[in-house]
Design a protein around this motif. Structure first.
Motif, PDB file in Angstrom:
ATOM      1  N   ARG A   1       0.817  -1.213   0.000  1.00 59.40           N
ATOM      2  CA  ARG A   1       0.000   0.000   0.000  1.00 59.40           C
ATOM      3  C   ARG A   1       0.849   1.261   0.000  1.00 59.40           C
ATOM      4  N   ALA A   2       2.019   1.217   0.607  1.00 57.44           N
ATOM      5  CA  ALA A   2       2.862   2.416   0.676  1.00 57.44           C
ATOM      6  C   ALA A   2       3.333   2.835  -0.713  1.00 57.44           C
ATOM      7  N   ASP A   3       3.783   1.859  -1.500  1.00 51.52           N
ATOM      8  CA  ASP A   3       4.279   2.164  -2.851  1.00 51.52           C
ATOM      9  C   ASP A   3       3.191   2.009  -3.913  1.00 51.52           C
ATOM     10  N   ARG A   4       2.025   1.542  -3.516  1.00 50.00           N
ATOM     11  CA  ARG A   4       0.904   1.291  -4.432  1.00 50.00           C
ATOM     12  C   ARG A   4       1.325   0.398  -5.600  1.00 50.00           C
ATOM     13  N   VAL A   5       1.810  -0.769  -5.247  1.00 53.85           N
ATOM     14  CA  VAL A   5       2.157  -1.788  -6.236  1.00 53.85           C
ATOM     15  C   VAL A   5       1.659  -3.131  -5.712  1.00 53.85           C
ATOM     16  N   VAL A   6       1.442  -4.072  -6.648  1.00 49.74           N
ATOM     17  CA  VAL A   6       1.176  -5.457  -6.270  1.00 49.74           C
ATOM     18  C   VAL A   6       2.304  -6.319  -6.816  1.00 49.74           C
ATOM     19  N   GLN A   7       2.678  -7.319  -6.040  1.00 55.14           N
ATOM     20  CA  GLN A   7       3.752  -8.229  -6.421  1.00 55.14           C
ATOM     21  C   GLN A   7       3.144  -9.578  -6.775  1.00 55.14           C
ATOM     22  N   CYS A   8       3.596 -10.153  -7.881  1.00 54.51           N
ATOM     23  CA  CYS A   8       3.013 -11.390  -8.413  1.00 54.51           C
ATOM     24  C   CYS A   8       4.000 -12.540  -8.289  1.00 54.51           C
TER      25      CYS A   8
ATOM     26  N   ASP B   1       5.021 -14.486 -10.504  1.00 51.58           N
ATOM     27  CA  ASP B   1       5.946 -14.609 -11.635  1.00 51.58           C
ATOM     28  C   ASP B   1       7.055 -13.565 -11.576  1.00 51.58           C
ATOM     29  N   GLY B   2       7.143 -12.840 -10.460  1.00 48.13           N
ATOM     30  CA  GLY B   2       8.189 -11.850 -10.288  1.00 48.13           C
ATOM     31  C   GLY B   2       7.831 -10.453 -10.742  1.00 48.13           C
ATOM     32  N   SER B   3       6.698 -10.289 -11.396  1.00 46.80           N
ATOM     33  CA  SER B   3       6.323  -8.965 -11.894  1.00 46.80           C
ATOM     34  C   SER B   3       5.781  -8.096 -10.760  1.00 46.80           C
ATOM     35  N   VAL B   4       5.966  -6.796 -10.924  1.00 50.06           N
ATOM     36  CA  VAL B   4       5.460  -5.800  -9.985  1.00 50.06           C
ATOM     37  C   VAL B   4       4.592  -4.827 -10.782  1.00 50.06           C
ATOM     38  N   VAL B   5       3.326  -4.679 -10.360  1.00 49.80           N
ATOM     39  CA  VAL B   5       2.361  -3.882 -11.117  1.00 49.80           C
ATOM     40  C   VAL B   5       1.923  -2.689 -10.281  1.00 49.80           C
ATOM     41  N   PRO B   6       2.170  -1.460 -10.751  1.00 51.39           N
ATOM     42  CA  PRO B   6       1.732  -0.281  -9.993  1.00 51.39           C
ATOM     43  C   PRO B   6       0.241  -0.009 -10.198  1.00 51.39           C
ATOM     44  N   TYR B   7      -0.359   0.680  -9.243  1.00 48.28           N
ATOM     45  CA  TYR B   7      -1.765   1.039  -9.367  1.00 48.28           C
ATOM     46  C   TYR B   7      -2.011   2.408  -8.756  1.00 48.28           C
ATOM     47  N   SER B   8      -3.048   3.058  -9.249  1.00 47.70           N
ATOM     48  CA  SER B   8      -3.598   4.217  -8.544  1.00 47.70           C
ATOM     49  C   SER B   8      -4.862   3.810  -7.806  1.00 47.70           C
ATOM     50  N   THR B   9      -5.626   2.899  -8.437  1.00 52.32           N
ATOM     51  CA  THR B   9      -6.790   2.279  -7.793  1.00 52.32           C
ATOM     52  C   THR B   9      -6.653   0.774  -7.913  1.00 52.32           C
ATOM     53  N   LEU B  10      -6.765   0.088  -6.788  1.00 49.93           N
ATOM     54  CA  LEU B  10      -6.698  -1.371  -6.762  1.00 49.93           C
ATOM     55  C   LEU B  10      -8.074  -1.914  -6.414  1.00 49.93           C
ATOM     56  N   VAL B  11      -8.503  -2.940  -7.136  1.00 42.62           N
ATOM     57  CA  VAL B  11      -9.786  -3.586  -6.862  1.00 42.62           C
ATOM     58  C   VAL B  11      -9.524  -5.035  -6.472  1.00 42.62           C
TER      59      VAL B  11
ATOM     60  N   SER C   1     -10.975   0.221   3.819  1.00 42.37           N
ATOM     61  CA  SER C   1     -10.416   1.187   4.767  1.00 42.37           C
ATOM     62  C   SER C   1      -9.254   1.976   4.173  1.00 42.37           C
ATOM     63  N   ASP C   2      -8.759   1.566   3.010  1.00 34.99           N
ATOM     64  CA  ASP C   2      -7.797   2.348   2.233  1.00 34.99           C
ATOM     65  C   ASP C   2      -8.556   2.939   1.052  1.00 34.99           C
ATOM     66  N   PRO C   3      -8.642   4.284   0.928  1.00 33.57           N
ATOM     67  CA  PRO C   3      -9.463   4.866  -0.139  1.00 33.57           C
ATOM     68  C   PRO C   3      -8.959   4.569  -1.547  1.00 33.57           C
ATOM     69  N   HIS C   4      -7.753   4.026  -1.685  1.00 36.58           N
ATOM     70  CA  HIS C   4      -7.233   3.660  -2.999  1.00 36.58           C
ATOM     71  C   HIS C   4      -7.508   2.197  -3.348  1.00 36.58           C
ATOM     72  N   ILE C   5      -8.190   1.488  -2.452  1.00 37.43           N
ATOM     73  CA  ILE C   5      -8.471   0.070  -2.681  1.00 37.43           C
ATOM     74  C   ILE C   5      -9.968  -0.171  -2.537  1.00 37.43           C
ATOM     75  N   ARG C   6     -10.550  -0.801  -3.538  1.00 29.78           N
ATOM     76  CA  ARG C   6     -11.962  -1.191  -3.518  1.00 29.78           C
ATOM     77  C   ARG C   6     -12.051  -2.723  -3.455  1.00 29.78           C
ATOM     78  N   ALA C   7     -13.229  -3.227  -3.160  1.00 27.27           N
ATOM     79  CA  ALA C   7     -13.453  -4.672  -3.158  1.00 27.27           C
ATOM     80  C   ALA C   7     -14.865  -4.964  -3.641  1.00 27.27           C
TER      81      ALA C   7
END
Length: 443
Positions: A71-78, A80-90, A257-263
């Protein structure tokens, strides 16, 4: 912009978002293209091929699992080693099948012949294993267990359905309706045991051979289907420090509870309710797509949610099931729940206000049995109940009225009346003064 949106989960909710938000990155664990899970029982029964269950095309990174949300860097780690940035995560991570605590059932590696029934892979594995005369035991007599038992019987298996509760589909049906359902299932050749607790499994050479009941009786089994419910997948959310109760807590804008993350979907808990049904998941996806297309994300605080364990509705009502005023968005009916639950507010855009879900199921066999349930089917003192029963045709209809409102119903047999009843219930409007018998098909 959609290119800054990342969706974790390629199921029905994730795929729905992907089609409405071109450019969004959707990451899904399954290798299959998105499919309609409502049709899995029909695929298992051999009535449809897997391609029939495929959803309209959506761009999904398949076979990739997200292992961490930063959440601090707004990225997800996969994985397969990839790192994907986001502004909004669902988070559309769905749910996992519940594996009951049985002797001989290790939690990580199931014995050969033991299958959950949740995904297309589960469905295809069962379909490959079943043969004419295969001895199969289905553990769990809810909607999923009944559907699995019916599908295996259609493939020629010798099926035993073991239900711990007093009756089949006890969450949706009253005793009279459940008895008719049992008669129909048994007419398909399924042996039904209720009030039947399973103690464990016996395996030989790594393959299941029998199911042991609490009284010591053993059911011979070459296939065992675990249909014991589902549990929201909330591990990523918990590890990221989001507010999680039964599901990931969201407000009317599907914000966590994080306004940049929806579910959305099976993993989300709205107003104290985790629906676990396809209809609410699609409605939530539609509301979120409209919100994300209409305006950029603001760092606004999340709306207050009820305290953990606090009641959200009065006794006898369905938690989170009543939409607020607003124009509902209709969806096609499905066998595991549809309804209306969207609203609009001219000052702040669309809102998800809960779903009034209608459950439908068609059981084929020696004459199909159609079933529909909606709302509150157990009356409280002071409620009015109207019933029509036709034992010769195996038909049963019941509606519950509170004051001048239709609050629920159960229909088995000819569902010609379900459309008008569902519209009356979904509209939450006063009933006409004329009797309800005409709605039930009576005279």
């Amino acid at each position: 912009m959609s290119s800054d949106i990342v969706v974790i989960g390629g199921g029905m909710a994730g795929a729905r978002l992907a089609r409405q938000l071109p450019g969004a990155t959707v990451i899904g664990e399954e290798t299959h293209a998105p499919y309609n899970r409502v049709l899995l029982a029909e695929v298992l029964a051999g009535r449809y091929g897997p391609e029939v269950a495929a959803l309209p095309s959506a761009e999904v990174r398949r076979g990739v699992r997200v292992v961490r949300v930063d959440r601090a860097d707004r990225v997800v780690q996969c994985d397969d080693g990839s790192v994907v940035p986001y502004s909004t995560l669902v988070l559309a991570t769905g749910s996992n099948p519940v594996l009951p605590p049985l002797r001989g059932l290790p939690p990580r590696e199931l014995p050969d012949g033991v299958h959950p029934f949740r995904t297309m892979d589960d469905c295809l594995a069962l379909g490959a294993a079943v043969r004419e005369g295969t001895r199969a035991v289905v553990i769990g007599g809810g909607l999923l267990g009944v559907s699995a038992a019916r599908a295996l019987a259609a493939r020629g298996a010798r099926v035993v359905l073991a239900q711990q509760g007093e009756r089949l589909m006890e969450r949706q049906l009253d005793p009279a309706a459940s008895a008719l359902l049992r008669d129909h299932i048994e007419a398909l050749g399924v042996e039904v045991h209720t009030e039947c607790r399973v103690r464990g499994l016996h395996s030989d050479g790594g393959a299941v051979r029998a199911v042991e009941l609490a009284d010591g009786y053993e059911l011979a089994a070459e296939l065992v289907v675990l249909a014991c419910g589902v549990r929201p997948r909330v591990g990523l959310a918990q590890a990221a420090g989001l507010d999680v109760r039964r599901g990931i807590v969201v407000d009317d804008q599907l914000r966590t509870s994080d306004p940049h993350i929806r579910a959305v979907g099976d993993c989300a808990e709205h107003n104290g309710t985790v629906y676990g049904l396809a209809g609410p998941a699609l409605e939530q996806a539609d509301v979120l797509a409209a919100l994300l297309k209409d305006a950029p994300l603001k760092d606004a605080p999340v709306a207050d949610a009820p305290a953990a364990g606090a009641p959200t509705n009065a006794p006898g009502t369905t938690a989170g099931a009543t939409p607020q005023p607003g124009r509902p968005t209709p969806h096609p009916q499905s066998s595991d729940g549809t309804g209306t639950g969207t609203g609009t507010d001219s000052g702040s855009g669309p809102r998800y206000t809960g779903t009034r879900a209608l459950t439908r199921l068609t059981l084929n066999g020696h004459g199909p049995l159609d079933l529909a349930t909606f709302g509150v089917t157990t009356p409280l003192p002071g409620d009015d109940v109207v019933r029509l029963t036709d034992a010769t045709r195996g038909a049963y209809r019941k509606v519950v009225v509170r004051g001048d409102r239709l609050i629920g119903g159960i229909l088995l047999g000819d569902l010609g009346a379900v459309g008008e009843l569902a519209r009356t219930w979904e509209g939450d409007e006063p009933l006409p003064s004329s009797p309800l018998f005409h709605l039930l098909g009576g005279s």
